[in-house]
Design an enzyme around this catalytic site. Structure first.
Site, PDB file in Angstrom:
ATOM      1  CE  LYS A  87      -4.066   1.575   2.671  1.00  0.00           C
ATOM      2  NZ  LYS A  87      -4.946   1.242   3.814  1.00  0.00           N
ATOM      3  CB  SER A 131      -8.421   2.453   2.893  1.00  0.00           C
ATOM      4  OG  SER A 131      -7.492   1.973   3.858  1.00  0.00           O
ATOM      5  CB  SER A 164      -8.330  -0.395   5.770  1.00  0.00           C
ATOM      6  OG  SER A 164      -9.203   0.693   5.802  1.00  0.00           O
TER       7      SER A 164
END
Lengths: 73, 476
Positions: free
Chosen positions: B79, B154, B178
């Site tokens: 990420k 996310s 997330s």
């Protein structure tokens, strides 16, 4: 403060300007006040007040204590 | 078999056994990314040259010695909120589009030590603040199982890239779901560790109190190997725990005989899609066949923990973003900025109450649930991935209808700081994955991965691949 544990729209608008330098319309300030009060009210609605001696980092203490007292199976 | 069809552990073991070189694996990975990125948009940046240089070094290192670190030469991506010194970390935002990190995340340092290679950075919700995978700045990430659907967020790119077999493993962050939500919606395994288990040093914060970092991969074994590489005390993270860490891979075959698996008699069995209910019932029977004993438990109302978690998140995110909210409001997506602004106006007393209640409410949850059973077995989310158009943040009321029930299943666990692993447990008739999560006692990650591993051994949902263009034709 309003009855829900948050600020009124008028107060939010003034705080936004004075504290943060953010200009809000009346409508937006009212909406933010409503949302902030709903969030803040969650703590009030918890129906319990933390003990005077409870520490701020209590969750981490509880995790460590549980790891000792309630082994991870 | 195509190199990119291998799981993380299979690929690592093949490289160590010299059946495939790291350069071959990296070239196959980059070719797969090249073909798949236009469909899935899982990456924010791709650095093939750097990855191939690292692969050549890994192959050279292996030629000089017999022993190799556990992830030597394996291509991964993470990420885009994990900092690497000298590299831009956008955090999925316009505001940080050119921000060059001056530190390297502890988790990345540990993966470097384990020999892993980084091929790029992965798409995410702006500032880790959205649950769908929409992103106006870098383009929406899409679900590889059906690119008209969201991957979840996310950590959208972290799940989508693994599901699309662009990489074998990734890291994401989980503050309220997330890692688990996108892992569940994309059909991969993802773990949210106990608070303090994996260092957040060098990771863009969203909430100091509840941020965690966890791996995603196709198998529980892959996640276990990655966890062993990254977990453990780090003095640079003030909330890091000194609890000892096991070798998570070693315990994967432990018998489940006599284990009590909690079946929620309330709340978590409500409002769920038929496909999720089917996956839950089937997985319960698999665990029963493995020797575990399903035990019905009454769980506390998750609404309070969810709201208190939301309060903490809102206040902390607003504190982090105060300067930019004032100076660069138009550089946020409206759907990201608008929910952040109320956090500026939460009285400090309420915020402190929400923090102080974590310990007592955690104790209550342990007393009522995890003292009676060893793990809690609940859905990762109530439904499969919604269509992109059904939960576009630009239409918040519509988005709330399709994604609004997801936090009930994930956020309370984050508020308590407990570990949970999301495991794929089937597909809808339309081919979208569904998943369950196992919630454990503090620092029980080894048990959760053990259960996930034995479940995968009995089922094989993780062996299915989405119908995306075939990659490079190299074979092992």
């Amino acid at each position: 403060m309003n009855g829900n544990g948050g600020y009124s729209g008028e107060t939010v608008r003034a705080m936004a300007r004075e504290l943060y330098g953010i200009e809000l319309t009346e409508d937006r300030a009212a909406e933010i006040a409503r949302q902030a009060a709903a969030l803040a009210g969650a703590a009030r609605r918890a129906g319990r007040v933390p003990d005077f001696d409870e520490e701020l980092a209590s969750a981490h203490r509880a995790l460590d204590r549980a790891a000792r007292e309630r082994p991870g199976a | 078999m195509d190199i990119t069809d291998h799981t993380l552990c299979d690929l690592a073991d093949a490289i160590r056994a010299r059946r495939v070189s790291s350069v071959e694996a990296t070239e196959a990975t980059l070719a797969r990314i090249d073909r798949t990125q236009p469909l899935v948009n899982a990456f924010i940046s791709i650095d093939g040259d750097r990855a191939l240089d690292a692969a050549r070094r890994a192959d050279a290192a292996l030629s000089r010695r017999d022993e190799a670190p556990p992830l030597l030469g394996v291509p991964m991506a993470h990420k885009d909120l994990l900092y690497r010194k000298g590299r831009v970390s956008t955090c999925g935002s316009k505001i940080r589009r050119d921000a060059v990190a001056d530190v390297t995340a502890t988790a990345l340092e540990r993966l470097d030590t384990a020999g892993a290679i980084e091929v790029g950075t992965l798409n995410m919700a702006e500032f880790a603040a959205g649950g769908t995978g929409h992103n106006e700045h870098f383009g929406d990430c899409r679900n590889p199982w059906n690119t008209d659907h969201v991957p979840g967020g996310s950590s959208s790119g972290s799940a989508a890239a693994v599901a699309a077999r662009m990489v074998t493993g990734s890291l994401g962050s989980d503050t309220g779901g997330s890692v688990r939500i996108p892992a569940g919606l994309c059909g991969v395994v993802g773990i949210k560790p106990t608070d303090g288990r994996v260092s957040r040093h060098g990771v863009m914060p969203r909430s100091w109190a509840t941020d965690t970092l966890g791996p995603m991969a196709r198998t529980a074994r892959d996640v276990a190997r990655t966890m062993t590489a990254i977990a453990g005390f780090d003095p640079r993270d003030p909330q890091s725990s000194a609890e000892p860490i096991p070798d998570y891979e070693e315990g994967l075959e432990t018998s489940l005989k006599g284990l009590r698996i909690g079946v929620a008699a309330n709340y978590y069995n409500e409002d769920i899609d038929e496909s999720v209910a089917r996956g839950m019932a089937h997985s319960r029977e698999v665990f029963r066949a493995l020797g575990a004993e399903p035990v019905e438990v009454s769980v506390p109302n998750p609404a309070l923990a969810m709201r208190l978690g939301q309060l903490i998140l809102a206040a902390e995110a607003a504190a982090l973003h105060e300067k930019w909210l004032a100076e660069r409001p138009d550089d946020y997506q409206v759907a990201i900025r608008a929910p952040m602004e109320p956090g500026l106006f939460i009285p400090a007393t309420r915020y402190i109450e929400a923090l102080r209640l974590r310990g007592p409410l955690l104790d209550e949850f342990l007393d009522q649930v995890l003292d009676r059973v060893d793990v809690l077995h609940i859905p990762t989310g109530p439904a499969p991935a919604p269509a992109l158009t059904d939960c576009n943040p630009a239409s918040p009321e519509r988005a709330a209808r399709s994604m609004g029930l997801f936090p009930k299943f994930t956020r309370p666990v984050s508020y308590f700081g407990l570990p949970a692993v999301s495991v794929p447990c089937g597909f809808t008739d339309d081919g979208l994955p569904v998943a369950f999560q196992l919630v454990g006692r503090p620092f029980a990650e080894a048990r959760l991965l053990n259960m996930a591993h034995l479940y995968q051994r009995e089922t094989g949902w993780h062996e299915r691949a989405p119908d995306l263009p075939v990659s490079w034709s190299g074979h092992m």
